[in-house]
Design an enzyme around this catalytic site. Sequence first.
Site, short mmCIF file in Angstrom:
data_model
loop_
_atom_site.label_atom_id
_atom_site.label_comp_id
_atom_site.label_asym_id
_atom_site.label_seq_id
_atom_site.Cartn_x
_atom_site.Cartn_y
_atom_site.Cartn_z
CG ASP A 34 -27.40 37.85 90.06
OD1 ASP A 34 -26.67 36.94 89.66
OD2 ASP A 34 -28.65 37.83 89.97
CG ASP A 174 -29.24 32.92 86.72
OD1 ASP A 174 -30.27 33.52 86.34
OD2 ASP A 174 -28.33 33.48 87.35
#
Length: 219
Positions: A34, A174
């Site tokens: 990320d 996610d």
Amino acid sequence: MIKVSASIMCGNSMKYGEELRRLEEANVDLIHFDMMDGSFVPNIAMGLYLLEAMKKNTNIPFDVHLAAWEPSRYYEEIAGYGVEYLSIHAEAVKHLHRDIQKINSLGMGAGVVLNPATNANVLEYIIEDIKMVTVMTVDPGFAGQKFIPSQLKKIQEVKKMAEKYNKDLLISVDGNINANTIPNCVANGANVLVAGTSSIFKGDDADYKKLVEIMKESV
């Protein structure tokens, strides 16, 4: 086949090298990396230098989730590190098709991330050109949030489009993905499970290999 993508942001930030080694031993399929700019999402995380260092120290393929405005500023540098997949948010760019084509031209598999309030129909005219769709089952930015059940319908919608236009599409989920939420995600079409604090990263004493097995068995 179901793939497990380990969200390295959720690991011990003082021991990322060790975390990568443990994930290799656990046979995870992907590293979910990320990158957040503090503006598109309310958090700052995981910069370019860290990505470069990690990519040099593991053979696990990377899926970079670029949660940032004007993400095209970073495409060439990220590609230079040998990243396999690069996923961007539909709302973060002016011309999604152009950005998808640019990512693909750099040798990476382009992906699109859908926030909980983002309609799946943004994929309609680009789904044949992408390798991955990530359905956020929490609002992006922080780990440990509650799973949003309405996203199961969106996973199903993406799956239906994939069956018609792109049968090899990776459909990733996610956000609070664990043994309780995995069965419904997979039943609706998900084939990549992003693993964070609720499934793999449970401390230095956790048995990552066993936890990955538990995720796959819960399917």
